[in-house]
Design an enzyme around this catalytic site. Sequence first.
Site, short mmCIF file in Angstrom:
data_model
loop_
_atom_site.label_atom_id
_atom_site.label_comp_id
_atom_site.label_asym_id
_atom_site.label_seq_id
_atom_site.Cartn_x
_atom_site.Cartn_y
_atom_site.Cartn_z
N TYR A 158 4.04 -77.95 10.95
CA TYR A 158 4.54 -77.88 12.20
C TYR A 158 3.92 -78.37 13.25
O TYR A 158 4.41 -79.08 14.05
CB TYR A 158 5.11 -76.39 12.50
N LYS A 162 4.84 -81.65 15.56
CA LYS A 162 4.93 -81.55 16.94
C LYS A 162 4.14 -82.43 17.71
O LYS A 162 4.27 -83.01 18.84
CB LYS A 162 5.24 -80.23 17.39
N ILE A 191 10.06 -69.12 22.48
CA ILE A 191 11.42 -68.93 23.04
C ILE A 191 12.28 -68.26 22.06
O ILE A 191 12.18 -68.28 20.90
CB ILE A 191 11.82 -70.49 23.07
P1 NAI Z 1 16.90 -72.85 15.85
O1 NAI Z 1 16.56 -72.87 14.63
O2 NAI Z 1 17.75 -71.97 16.37
O3 NAI Z 1 17.82 -74.25 15.91
C1 NAI Z 1 17.39 -75.52 15.35
C2 NAI Z 1 18.61 -76.13 15.18
O4 NAI Z 1 18.36 -77.51 14.46
C3 NAI Z 1 19.58 -75.47 14.14
O5 NAI Z 1 21.02 -75.70 14.67
C4 NAI Z 1 19.55 -76.37 12.76
O6 NAI Z 1 20.80 -76.42 12.11
C5 NAI Z 1 19.25 -77.60 13.48
N1 NAI Z 1 18.86 -78.55 12.46
C6 NAI Z 1 17.84 -78.19 11.43
N2 NAI Z 1 17.69 -79.47 10.82
C7 NAI Z 1 18.36 -80.26 11.07
C8 NAI Z 1 18.57 -81.74 10.71
N3 NAI Z 1 17.84 -82.02 9.54
N4 NAI Z 1 19.59 -82.40 11.28
C9 NAI Z 1 19.99 -81.86 12.29
N5 NAI Z 1 19.95 -80.72 12.85
C10 NAI Z 1 19.09 -79.86 12.29
O7 NAI Z 1 15.67 -73.15 16.62
P2 NAI Z 1 15.25 -73.47 18.23
O8 NAI Z 1 14.28 -72.41 18.40
O9 NAI Z 1 16.58 -73.52 18.99
O10 NAI Z 1 14.44 -74.71 18.16
C11 NAI Z 1 15.03 -76.12 18.72
C12 NAI Z 1 14.03 -76.84 18.72
O11 NAI Z 1 12.93 -76.33 19.64
C13 NAI Z 1 13.09 -77.40 17.34
O12 NAI Z 1 12.74 -78.62 17.33
C14 NAI Z 1 12.10 -76.27 17.43
O13 NAI Z 1 10.88 -76.67 16.66
C15 NAI Z 1 11.64 -76.50 18.99
N6 NAI Z 1 10.96 -75.36 19.33
C16 NAI Z 1 11.45 -73.92 19.36
C17 NAI Z 1 10.45 -72.97 20.07
C18 NAI Z 1 10.66 -71.69 19.89
O14 NAI Z 1 9.97 -70.76 20.12
N7 NAI Z 1 12.00 -71.24 19.55
C19 NAI Z 1 9.16 -73.47 20.42
C20 NAI Z 1 8.64 -74.61 20.38
C21 NAI Z 1 9.63 -75.70 20.06
#
Ligand code: NAI
Length: 251
Positions: A158, A162, A191
Amino acid sequence: MKLLTDKVAIVTGAARGIGEAIALKLGEQGAAIAFTYVSDSSAGKAKDLEEKLTALGVKAKAYQSNAADFAQCESFVNDVVKEFGKVDICVNNAGISKDNLLLRMSPEQWNDVLNVNLTSVFNMTKQVIRPMMKAKSGSIINMSSIIGITGNAGQSSYAASKAGIIGFTKSIAKEMGSRNIRCNAIAPGFIETDMTGYLKEGDAAEKYRSSIPLGRFGSGDDIADATLFLASDLSRYITGQAISVCGGLNM
Ligand code: NAI
């Protein structure tokens, strides 16, 4: 006055979590929204989001498209240009984590995370720069993470994905700056979303929370506000930056 009137924005992985909050925020500010989801099980949530966006008075359409698949990104962006006429903003939000200590990490786990988190950003950016070059403007926003800056035991794949996003972002900012296409990254801290279910309660959650200067976990909305800033002309002289939105956790 709305900040994104007449703009067209793409958001990947928007059926839930941070992506959903971003789609709603950009929609509230007048942008038409083309967003993706990947699994059949997300189709219902994608439909709901489409309806919420339409109720805000903006055009919105959900596309089932895997951001890790180059050909699917190509046809998705072509479809968006046909349907919406242009792409002004692209938010590369889709991401996954498959955490494991390196001793136990399989090549499949490594490849899945690199493909979904990093190669997806290449796949999408390569497609959206064409319509943006034609329009002589654009804003690309890539979702990195504080873990890409600090690293974390058990998260090498990860963190690598990133951190890779930040290097890619700076390179594209340099390549595309003369075309008036900006490219920035956001590095969220902790988050509260489905990805971070472990933050909900317990000793570990308390330990993480107490390490954040602002004293709370972030929300999707906190990230969406920063995304709105980078998407809009308010950030017109900002490119190639990785903006931390982490409650001060990175100090
Ligand atoms: P989440 O797991 O709730 O949402 C991720 C979304 O991406 C989901 O809707 C999923 O279906 C979609 N997804 C996964 N693989 C995919 C693919 N191959 N093609 C299209 N869509 C795909 O996670 P969250 O927390 O909303 O994360 C969103 C972004 O923020 C991610 O890139 C994550 O790494 C990043 N992030 C999140 C943090 C957190 O604390 N939640 C912290 C830092 C970064």
